[in-house]
Every structure is written in structure tokens, then in C-alpha cells.
Scaffold this active site. Structure first.
Site, mmCIF file in Angstrom:
data_model
loop_
_atom_site.group_PDB
_atom_site.id
_atom_site.type_symbol
_atom_site.label_atom_id
_atom_site.label_comp_id
_atom_site.label_asym_id
_atom_site.label_seq_id
_atom_site.Cartn_x
_atom_site.Cartn_y
_atom_site.Cartn_z
ATOM 1 N N SER A 175 -17.586 -9.963 -42.797
ATOM 2 C CA SER A 175 -18.222 -9.129 -43.818
ATOM 3 C C SER A 175 -19.488 -9.788 -44.339
ATOM 4 O O SER A 175 -20.507 -9.114 -44.559
ATOM 5 C CB SER A 175 -17.240 -8.880 -44.972
ATOM 6 N N SER B 19 -16.897 -11.528 -36.345
ATOM 7 C CA SER B 19 -15.866 -11.933 -37.300
ATOM 8 C C SER B 19 -14.850 -12.806 -36.585
ATOM 9 O O SER B 19 -14.487 -12.533 -35.440
ATOM 10 C CB SER B 19 -15.162 -10.707 -37.882
ATOM 11 N N HIS C 29 -8.916 -11.166 -34.966
ATOM 12 C CA HIS C 29 -10.046 -10.854 -34.095
ATOM 13 C C HIS C 29 -9.978 -11.602 -32.760
ATOM 14 O O HIS C 29 -9.018 -12.304 -32.468
ATOM 15 C CB HIS C 29 -11.354 -11.108 -34.837
#
Length: 462
Positions: free
Chosen positions: A107, A239, A244
Site C-alpha cells: 500500500s 507487495s 503474496h
């Protein structure tokens, strides 16, 4: 008394471990013990039984990551250091880009990527409040949030099914004289139509940010040249959150081949400062006390000159240490994801009268993050999802589904000065209503994959 004796005994055993050893030798011994501990106590999974919980994603690691983590902790540098430098270098080499900046989350990577385009150093190409950025509502909110938080205007176009990516045919319809950029994700590892989007960006002089957080390792071929996603546009982001493609715990990265954008990204990441010195470094530029900046007095310390209203979004060296070990394994992660996706597809393709299965974008080779499924009109997604969940199969929606339907839009809904919508987002709404996905992460076994296939078929026929 016995407790005291045991304490003394344990202390003496520790003393013996380090007796007559240099610090380097002692560290080596500690890491040998860490390796033995990890091999003995970590990754001791029990054989899978039908009904056991199958996560949509999980960490895949061994003693290498834990040894790196402890090695970094023993140095106690904590902030960005030698492991960060190594990780940024290794990731840039893997991607084939010039510059890479490690940050504390995906983010934050998206925030930095967008905010770099707001720098006055970009002159007439600077994104200013009120300027427009083309994106989609079917995705994760942090692709869109920085646009709104800055005061720019996201312009939402629809996506395609079964690729689940931005509908490139709608993009030119969304462009106005206020459009400055396109910022969009490669959905669950499936690259969007980079060939067409890049042509549009060149035609209209637009920036392209590739949110690559779900697609590390995916490739796309344009004019016979194959590149990793995230490296085709002006800026890419990743990310490294545990679910992930690889993990550093919390963590992310911003990468580019543009030296000016890299300088701006580093500035925004590191408090907005003008100085490019690494932590603990002084006078990298050689002009620390000789220059004139803004309205500051001549010779003001360059380490405390700020060219942007920035943040502190650096990650720790311990996170980078884990990332270095993960990168060594990463190519095998990508291949396993592809194999797992293929097994699910082969097991479910006979249900094409009831399910819409995912299709890769032409000219692409996805590093799949998940296996997307859209139910056809004769089925109810929630019934299927609840059946899977009660039988141990973890599911996920396509994140926001349709972001503009969420409470965060309540105060701006319908205000064209805050956001615009092209068309009726028909496919976006269908995804919100009828789509879910299951995992393909590298730790998934064939037994788990086959059980998921079995449960999906049972859910449809119940």
C-alpha cells in the site's frame, strides 16, 4: 534450589558455546543452531486429511529466511542497512530495472508511486489536484486511495470477464484534457492489455503506474520482446505481505527505469528530503554545506533540506534479510503457482456450463495469485462459498468487488468533482455479485488441489 542450579547449568552451557570464539565464530555457531532449530520445529505439517483447513495463501520458507532474520537481528542495525541494499539490488536485477526502493508495504508502494507523479520536478507533467487518473473499481482500494486522498479524480472504467482486467477498449472514452495518468493493477497475476494501454499512454502523454502487487513474476510480450509486469510502464509496485508471491512480513517495493522518478520516490519515502544519503551516511553529494535551497541560508545542512511533503515509509533491515532469502527461491514459487493453476483448471473445465473459469490475457504468461471463478446465472455464489468454507476451503472475493459501492464513498457518491464513472460498470457489478477465488500458492499440495475441485463440484450439485 533445583531451579537455581538449572539456571547456572544453562548459563554455563551458553558460556561453553562461545568460549574462545571470536564474534564471527560465535555468530556462525548461533546460525548453525538456528538452522537446526528451524529444521526441527518449523514446517512440520501433518499429512492432509479431507476437511482440514486449506488457506488461500501462506508463507513458504525454510531455514534460510530464519537464519537471515537472526543474522540481521544480531547486528541490531534495525533500519535500512546492508540487507536492504542487497535486496533492492537483487530485486532490480530480477526485474531487469535500474532502480528499486524497498518500503514497508505494498500500500505504501502504491502511495509513493502515485505521489511521485505530483512532484513539481515533473513540471508540465505534474499531477495536480483536480487532474484525472484512469483506473478500475474492481480491485484493491489502495490502488485508488492515494488518488482521492491527494485530491485528484479517479475515472473508473469497466473490466473484462474472464480476464478481470481493465477494459482497454473503454480507456480512450475516459480521456479528457485533465487526464494525466493510468494507474491499474494486474488482477490476481493476470497481466492487463499492456500493448494497448502503452499505446494509449504514448498517444496522450500519460503516465502509467503498474500495480504489480498481485503479479510478481508475470510476463507480457510486446513486439516480440517479453518483459516482467511492473517494468513496462513508468513505475511498478510490489507487495510482500505474507499471502503474496513472496514475503518479507510487511513490505513492498517501487521500481522504475526513470532516474528522476527514482529520485522523487526516494524523497517521498524518506521524509521528503532532498538529500540522498543512506542511513548513517553523510555528504554523499559532496556539497552538504555549500548550496542554496529555497529561502534557506546558503550552506544550510543538506541532510535537513526538504523538497517534498513526504513520509517515512522505509522498511527494516530484518524484513529485507527475509526478502533476500525469498528471492533466491522465487522462480520456483512462480512455476509452482502455474502448475497449481493448471491442475485446478483441468479439474474444473468440464463445468463450463455452470462456471466461468479464468483466462489469461493474450501475449501474457501469468504468475497466478489465485484462481478466479464466476458463477453463471443459474447458481448462487454465496451458497457455493459457504459450502466451501464449511468444508475447510478458504475463499476470497475479488477484494472490493465494486469499490464505489463501499461506505468510504458515501460522502462523495455522485459528486463528479470527486470521481467519474464511464458507462455502467456492468462487469464490475457482476464480479461483486458472482465472483470468488481460491488459492494456488506454492505450498499447496496436489491432495489439497484435488480436494478443492471435489468440493466445488459438490457445492454446485448440492
Amino acid at each position: 534450589m533445583n531451579k537455581c542450579m538449572n539456571t547456572v547449568k544453562n548459563y554455563m552451557e551458553v558460556i561453553k558455546i562461545f568460549e574462545n570464539k571470536t564474534e564471527g565464530e560465535a555468530r556462525k555457531k548461533i546460525l548453525e543452531l538456528v538452522k537446526e532449530y528451524t529444521d526441527r520445529y518449523h514446517n512440520q505439517e501433518k499429512p492432509f486429511k479431507q476437511g482440514d483447513r486449506i488457506s488461500y495463501a501462506s508463507r513458504v520458507y525454510d531455514h534460510d529466511e530464519v537464519m537471515n532474520l537472526v543474522d540481521s537481528a544480531l547486528e541490531f542495525w534495525l533500519t535500512s542497512g546492508r540487507y536492504t541494499e542487497e535486496f533492492e539490488k537483487k530485486l532490480a536485477e530480477y526485474l531487469g530495472v535500474t532502480y528499486c526502493s524497498f518500503v514497508n508495504s505494498g500500500s505504501s508502494a502504491n502511495l509513493l508511486a502515485f505521489m511521485s507523479l505530483t512532484s513539481p520536478l515533473l513540471e508540465e507533467r505534474q499531477v495536480k489536484p483536480g487532474d484525472e487518473v484512469i483506473t478500475v473499481a474492481a480491485g484493491f482500494p489502495t490502488t485508488v486511495a492515494p488518488i482521492i486522498q491527494y485530491g485528484a479524480v479517479p475515472v473508473f472504467v469497466d473490466v473484462t470477464i474472464p480476464q478481470y482486467n481493465i477494459d482497454a477498449e473503454q480507456v480512450e472514452e475516459a480521456i479528457t484534457d485533465k487526464t494525466k495518468a493510468i494507474m491499474v493493477a494486474h488482477t490476481l497475476g493476470n497481466p492487463f492489455n499492456l500493448e494497448k494501454i502503452v499505446k494509449i499512454c504514448k498517444k496522450y502523454n500519460l503516465w502509467l503506474i503498474e500495480d504489480n502487487c498481485d503479479a510478481l513474476g508475470s510476463t507480457y510480450t510486446i513486439d516480440g520482446k517479453t518483459k516482467l509486469t511492473g517494468t513496462v510502464g513508468d513505475i511498478g509496485t510490489s507487495s510482500f505481505y505474507p499471502p503474496h508471491h513472496m514475503t518479507t512480513g510487511e513490505g513492498g517495493a517501487v521500481y522504475t527505469n526513470n532516474p528522476l522518478l527514482n529520485r522523487i520516490v526516494r524523497s517521498f519515502r524518506d521524509w521528503g528530503r532532498d538529500c540522498q544519503c543512506a542511513p548513517g551516511q553523510d555528504n554523499f553529494c559532496g556539497n552538504r554545506f555549500t548550496q542554496k535551497y529555497g529561502e534557506l541560508p546558503v550552506g544550510y545542512d543538506h541532510k535537513y533540506v526538504y523538497s517534498h511533503f513526504g513520509y517515512n515509509l522505509k522498511a527494516t533491515d530484518m524484513q529485507a534479510a527475509v526478502g533476500c532469502a525469498q528471492l533466491d527461491k522465487f522462480p520456483s514459487f512462480v512455476e509452482r503457482r502455474k502448475q497449481n493453476f493448471k491442475r485446478l483448471y483441468e479439474g474444473l473445465k468440464d463445468l463450463d456450463d455452470k462456471l466461468i473459469l479464468p483466462e489469461k490475457e493474450p501475449n501474457s504468461d501469468p504468475s497466478w495469485f489465485g484462481f478466479m471463478i464466476t458463477v453463471k446465472d443459474n447458481l448462487n455464489r454465496n451458497d457455493i462459498v459457504q459450502y466451501l468454507e464449511t468444508h475447510g476451503v478458504q475463499t476470497r472475493m475479488l477484494f472490493a468487488g465494486n469499490l464505489i459501492k463501499h461506505p468510504c464513498f458515501d460522502q462523495i457518491r455522485g459528486d463528479d468533482s470527486k470521481y467519474r464513472v464511464i458507462g455502467n460498470l456492468e462487469n464490475t457489478d457482476k464480479i461483486m455479485k458472482d465472483t470468488f477465488w481460491i488459492g494456488v500458492y506454492p505450498g499447496m499440495t496436489n491432495e489439497k488441489l484435488d480436494y478443492m475441485i471435489k468440493c466445488i463440484k459438490e457445492a454446485i450439485n448440492q
